[in-house]
Design a protein around this motif. Structure first.
Motif, mmCIF file in Angstrom:
data_model
loop_
_atom_site.group_PDB
_atom_site.id
_atom_site.type_symbol
_atom_site.label_atom_id
_atom_site.label_comp_id
_atom_site.label_asym_id
_atom_site.label_seq_id
_atom_site.Cartn_x
_atom_site.Cartn_y
_atom_site.Cartn_z
ATOM 1 N N THR A 5 16.375 -17.668 8.186
ATOM 2 C CA THR A 5 16.184 -17.953 6.753
ATOM 3 C C THR A 5 17.510 -17.871 6.012
ATOM 4 O O THR A 5 17.755 -18.654 5.093
ATOM 5 N N PHE A 6 18.381 -16.935 6.419
ATOM 6 C CA PHE A 6 19.699 -16.826 5.788
ATOM 7 C C PHE A 6 20.492 -18.114 5.982
ATOM 8 O O PHE A 6 20.997 -18.704 5.027
ATOM 9 N N TYR A 48 15.968 -17.094 1.859
ATOM 10 C CA TYR A 48 16.484 -15.775 2.239
ATOM 11 C C TYR A 48 16.412 -14.834 1.054
ATOM 12 O O TYR A 48 16.844 -15.165 -0.046
#
Length: 134
Positions: free
Chosen positions: A49-50, A61
């Motif tokens: 997600t980052f 994120y």
């Protein structure tokens, strides 16, 4: 010249998965990460997600990378090794354009983290104190 395939969440998930499998086995990065990460599948999901937020603008994120890195036994050499491994893995798994893009993101993020954690030797050369450092 054909245009490279689109960078997707699935491709970034593969990059994160392969990269962090290598990190876990790395002689100097492995001990640091393995001591800090309790649930590797969840950690990889979070890091996907980052990277999707960074590279794709996904805005998925929710976290504070600076805070997550504080308190761990890391130094500038660890960042250099991390970046070398990231470059190698990105180059193997992504087309040239996307590998370059992901490495540029990683370089910038690494510089920011080193600076924020007070472990960037280049920022200490002025003799100025590092806020929160000793």
């Amino acid at each position: 010249m054909p245009r490279p395939a689109e960078l997707t969440e699935a491709k970034l998930a593969e990059l994160v998965d392969v990269f962090y499998d290598r990190v876990q086995r790395h002689p100097t990065l492995g001990p640091v990460f393995n001591a800090a990460v309790d649930d590797w599948p969840e950690h990889k999901r979070l890091l996907t997600t980052f990277w999707c937020s960074v590279a794709l603008g996904a805005k998925t994120y929710r976290g504070n990378p600076m805070a997550k890195h504080r308190g761990h036994p890391i130094d500038a050499a660890h960042f250099d090794e991390w970046l070398d491994l990231w470059r190698q893995t990105s180059t193997e798994l992504l087309d040239e354009e996307h590998a370059k893009q992901m490495c540029e993101y990683a370089d910038r993020i690494g510089r920011s983290l080193r600076y924020g954690l007070g472990i960037d030797a280049a920022t200490r050369g002025l003799g100025l104190p590092v806020v929160g450092g000793r």
